[in-house]
Design a protein around this motif. Structure first.
Motif, PDB file in Angstrom:
ATOM      1  N   VAL A  53      33.406  43.288  30.270  1.00  0.00           N
ATOM      2  CA  VAL A  53      33.262  43.027  28.833  1.00  0.00           C
ATOM      3  C   VAL A  53      32.618  41.641  28.593  1.00  0.00           C
ATOM      4  O   VAL A  53      31.705  41.500  27.779  1.00  0.00           O
ATOM      5  N   PHE A  56      28.966  41.846  29.311  1.00  0.00           N
ATOM      6  CA  PHE A  56      28.238  42.524  28.231  1.00  0.00           C
ATOM      7  C   PHE A  56      28.017  41.574  27.050  1.00  0.00           C
ATOM      8  O   PHE A  56      26.967  41.604  26.409  1.00  0.00           O
ATOM      9  N   TRP A  60      24.315  40.996  25.562  1.00  0.00           N
ATOM     10  CA  TRP A  60      23.901  41.358  24.205  1.00  0.00           C
ATOM     11  C   TRP A  60      23.569  40.140  23.354  1.00  0.00           C
ATOM     12  O   TRP A  60      22.815  40.253  22.390  1.00  0.00           O
ATOM     13  N   GLY A  97      32.353  50.593  21.007  1.00  0.00           N
ATOM     14  CA  GLY A  97      31.500  49.906  21.981  1.00  0.00           C
ATOM     15  C   GLY A  97      30.093  49.794  21.434  1.00  0.00           C
ATOM     16  O   GLY A  97      29.118  50.162  22.083  1.00  0.00           O
ATOM     17  N   CYS A  98      29.977  49.245  20.231  1.00  0.00           N
ATOM     18  CA  CYS A  98      28.687  49.255  19.508  1.00  0.00           C
ATOM     19  C   CYS A  98      27.653  48.301  20.102  1.00  0.00           C
ATOM     20  O   CYS A  98      26.470  48.405  19.809  1.00  0.00           O
ATOM     21  N   ARG A 102      22.752  48.506  17.620  1.00  0.00           N
ATOM     22  CA  ARG A 102      21.439  49.116  17.348  1.00  0.00           C
ATOM     23  C   ARG A 102      21.567  50.561  16.878  1.00  0.00           C
ATOM     24  O   ARG A 102      20.882  51.000  15.959  1.00  0.00           O
ATOM     25  N   TRP A 103      22.509  51.343  17.491  1.00  0.00           N
ATOM     26  CA  TRP A 103      22.624  52.751  17.055  1.00  0.00           C
ATOM     27  C   TRP A 103      23.477  52.852  15.794  1.00  0.00           C
ATOM     28  O   TRP A 103      23.346  53.803  15.025  1.00  0.00           O
ATOM     29  N   ASP A 118      33.570  46.551  18.995  1.00  0.00           N
ATOM     30  CA  ASP A 118      33.252  46.184  20.376  1.00  0.00           C
ATOM     31  C   ASP A 118      34.211  45.066  20.804  1.00  0.00           C
ATOM     32  O   ASP A 118      34.516  44.182  19.996  1.00  0.00           O
ATOM     33  N   PRO A 119      34.677  45.088  22.074  1.00  0.00           N
ATOM     34  CA  PRO A 119      35.618  44.042  22.490  1.00  0.00           C
ATOM     35  C   PRO A 119      34.929  42.733  22.866  1.00  0.00           C
ATOM     36  O   PRO A 119      35.601  41.714  23.022  1.00  0.00           O
ATOM     37  N   SER A 120      33.606  42.735  23.014  1.00  0.00           N
ATOM     38  CA  SER A 120      32.917  41.545  23.533  1.00  0.00           C
ATOM     39  C   SER A 120      32.321  40.698  22.403  1.00  0.00           C
ATOM     40  O   SER A 120      32.368  41.062  21.225  1.00  0.00           O
ATOM     41  N   VAL A 143      38.728  50.287  23.043  1.00  0.00           N
ATOM     42  CA  VAL A 143      39.046  51.688  22.763  1.00  0.00           C
ATOM     43  C   VAL A 143      40.568  51.913  22.740  1.00  0.00           C
ATOM     44  O   VAL A 143      41.066  52.810  22.070  1.00  0.00           O
ATOM     45  N   ILE A 159      28.418  55.274  22.880  1.00  0.00           N
ATOM     46  CA  ILE A 159      27.124  55.437  23.562  1.00  0.00           C
ATOM     47  C   ILE A 159      27.009  54.445  24.712  1.00  0.00           C
ATOM     48  O   ILE A 159      26.924  53.233  24.507  1.00  0.00           O
ATOM     49  N   GLY A 160      27.041  54.969  25.930  1.00  0.00           N
ATOM     50  CA  GLY A 160      26.863  54.122  27.117  1.00  0.00           C
ATOM     51  C   GLY A 160      28.037  53.203  27.371  1.00  0.00           C
ATOM     52  O   GLY A 160      27.853  52.103  27.905  1.00  0.00           O
ATOM     53  N   VAL A 161      29.223  53.607  27.007  1.00  0.00           N
ATOM     54  CA  VAL A 161      30.391  52.732  27.055  1.00  0.00           C
ATOM     55  C   VAL A 161      31.440  53.237  28.056  1.00  0.00           C
ATOM     56  O   VAL A 161      31.897  52.490  28.928  1.00  0.00           O
ATOM     57  N   ILE A 165      34.346  51.837  31.761  1.00  0.00           N
ATOM     58  CA  ILE A 165      35.787  51.650  31.540  1.00  0.00           C
ATOM     59  C   ILE A 165      36.515  52.266  32.736  1.00  0.00           C
ATOM     60  O   ILE A 165      36.113  53.340  33.204  1.00  0.00           O
ATOM     61  N   ASP A 275      21.323  45.851  32.167  1.00  0.00           N
ATOM     62  CA  ASP A 275      22.414  46.793  31.936  1.00  0.00           C
ATOM     63  C   ASP A 275      22.748  47.551  33.220  1.00  0.00           C
ATOM     64  O   ASP A 275      23.904  47.740  33.578  1.00  0.00           O
TER      65      ASP A 275
HETATM   66  C1  LIG Z   1      25.993  49.407  27.730  1.00  0.00           C
HETATM   67  S1  LIG Z   1      26.822  48.675  26.376  1.00  0.00           S
HETATM   68  C2  LIG Z   1      26.426  49.860  25.116  1.00  0.00           C
HETATM   69  C3  LIG Z   1      26.349  49.251  23.742  1.00  0.00           C
HETATM   70  C4  LIG Z   1      25.842  50.181  22.636  1.00  0.00           C
HETATM   71  N1  LIG Z   1      26.669  51.332  22.453  1.00  0.00           N
HETATM   72  C5  LIG Z   1      24.413  50.592  22.923  1.00  0.00           C
HETATM   73  O1  LIG Z   1      24.180  51.693  23.423  1.00  0.00           O
HETATM   74  O2  LIG Z   1      23.537  49.778  22.641  1.00  0.00           O
HETATM   75  C6  LIG Z   1      28.523  48.962  26.659  1.00  0.00           C
HETATM   76  C7  LIG Z   1      29.441  48.344  25.621  1.00  0.00           C
HETATM   77  O3  LIG Z   1      30.765  48.807  25.859  1.00  0.00           O
HETATM   78  C8  LIG Z   1      31.649  47.796  25.516  1.00  0.00           C
HETATM   79  N2  LIG Z   1      32.946  48.035  26.187  1.00  0.00           N
HETATM   80  C9  LIG Z   1      33.302  47.751  27.459  1.00  0.00           C
HETATM   81  N3  LIG Z   1      34.607  48.053  27.666  1.00  0.00           N
HETATM   82  C10 LIG Z   1      35.071  48.573  26.501  1.00  0.00           C
HETATM   83  C11 LIG Z   1      36.346  49.059  26.070  1.00  0.00           C
HETATM   84  N4  LIG Z   1      37.383  49.079  26.880  1.00  0.00           N
HETATM   85  N5  LIG Z   1      36.464  49.496  24.799  1.00  0.00           N
HETATM   86  C12 LIG Z   1      35.397  49.503  23.956  1.00  0.00           C
HETATM   87  N6  LIG Z   1      34.168  49.040  24.312  1.00  0.00           N
HETATM   88  C13 LIG Z   1      34.003  48.580  25.565  1.00  0.00           C
HETATM   89  C14 LIG Z   1      30.952  46.522  26.004  1.00  0.00           C
HETATM   90  O4  LIG Z   1      31.445  45.360  25.391  1.00  0.00           O
HETATM   91  C15 LIG Z   1      29.497  46.816  25.685  1.00  0.00           C
HETATM   92  O5  LIG Z   1      29.057  46.260  24.478  1.00  0.00           O
END
Ligand SMILES: C[S@@+](CC[C@H](N)C(=O)[O-])C[C@H]1O[C@@H](n2cnc3c(N)ncnc32)[C@H](O)[C@@H]1O
Length: 318
Positions: A53, A56, A60, A97-98, A102-103, A118-120, A143, A159-161, A165, A275
């Motif tokens: 996290v 990330f 970002w 996990g926004c 962007r989305w 988002d946690p970060s 989450v 998306i991509g999150v 985890i 990424d």
């Molecule tokens: C690859 S990025 C994707 C960001 C965004 N959804 C996108 O597609 O542009 C993954 C994201 O997941 C978040 N993330 C990681 N662990 C998480 C958790 N336990 N709960 C929620 N989000 C988490 C990270 O902080 C990071 O911003």
């Protein structure tokens, strides 16, 4: 319950305010930026990798500059399997996990109201990217610590999150819990190259080994190495594919490794390289595994898009 200050939306339709729910608990802190208030909640839990996290957050805050064209193109690719009954002007959306948002931004013109979480530190990048857009609220949470009651949302996306985890299956269940019955869950999870031949498999194994080393480098060095990898690893395939297209060999271009990047900007390729190689925890799934996880979370009518990015899927909560 934490009583939310009413959102005063210019020219908003009556009833719009009612869409926004109250938080389950008070935020630990509220930060007022030039655009909005950001609600900070505890992110501690068992199913989170705090190192990932933190990294990330750094990523970002570096790649914030997602222009509208990029968001539009990427959004159309991801959401090719959505229909108007899934997202429309009355839909209450949760984006888990926004990242830079962007989305979230792509959907703000299509949905009613979006809770982006988002946690970060990325939540501050999302604040900048979303700027004056009013139908969105930002919260720092994971989450596991989502400050919303179960069965609140019409549409939940991640998306991509979830592949970053530790327990992806549990995280997916936690996402679906927040969905109303009849609502839709959209997810993008890395695919496991199940339909690829030995050449791809070897290429993937090499790149995975590189990832395990690069992702453990200190911040600035990691960013530098990833930029280098974008040039020496990604770009030769991208240029070769573009050349094939130029010569009219479209089928050959499609079969090239990394063909999804042939129409992407160098900015996007650098971002994705960081990424891909900069993240120490990633998991990959087959179509069958994704279908099974979604089904066991209570979803039906599952569609997995044949298009890139592989795999993105949607399902309905029954
Ligand atoms: C690859 S990025 C994707 C960001 C965004 N959804 C996108 O597609 O542009 C993954 C994201 O997941 C978040 N993330 C990681 N662990 C998480 C958790 N336990 N709960 C929620 N989000 C988490 C990270 O902080 C990071 O911003």
């Amino acid at each position: 319950m934490y009583k939310l200050k009413p959102f005063i939306l210019p020219n908003s339709k009556k009833g719009f305010l009612n869409m926004v729910c109250e938080f389950l608990r008070f935020p630990d802190k509220i930060i007022r930026t030039k655009y909005r208030e950001i609600n900070l909640f505890d992110i501690d839990g068992k199913n989170i990798d705090k190192k990932v996290v933190g990294e990330f957050g750094e990523e970002w805050l570096k790649f914030t500059n997602h222009d509208d064209d990029l968001v539009e193109k990427g959004g159309r690719e991801y959401f090719d399997i959505l229909s108007d009954d899934m997202v429309n002007k009355t839909t209450y959306v949760l984006d888990i996990g926004c990242g830079t948002g962007r989305w979230t931004k792509y959907l703000t013109s299509k949905a009613g109201f979006i809770e982006a979480v988002d946690p970060s530190q990325a939540i501050f990048a999302a604040d900048e990217l979303l700027g004056n857009i009013k139908n969105v609220r930002l919260s720092q949470a994971s989450v596991e610590t989502l400050p919303f009651a179960d069965e609140t949302f019409d549409f939940v996306m991640s998306i991509g999150v979830l592949h970053h985890i530790p327990d992806t299956r549990q995280a997916l269940h936690d996402c679906v819990k927040k969905l109303k019955k009849g609502g839709f869950f959209f997810v993008y999870l890395y695919y496991n190259l199940e339909d690829r031949g030995p050449f791809y498999t070897v290429l993937f194994k090499i790149s995975d080994l590189i990832r395990r080393i690069v992702s453990r480098l200190p911040g600035k060095l990691k960013h530098f190495v990833c930029d280098l990898l974008a040039i020496v690893f990604y770009m030769p395939f991208v240029w070769a594919g573009r050349f094939c297209k130029l010569m009219g060999f479209n089928n050959l271009a499609k079969r090239m490794p990394l063909h999804g990047y042939q129409n992407r900007s160098f900015f996007m390729i650098r971002n994705d390289t960081l990424d891909r190689f900069g993240t120490r925890l990633e998991q990959r799934f087959s179509k069958e595994q994704i279908t099974e996880m979604m089904t066991s979370a209570g979803l039906t009518d599952i569609i997995i898009s044949p298009g890139i990015p592989l795999y993105h899927a949607v399902g309905k909560k029954t």
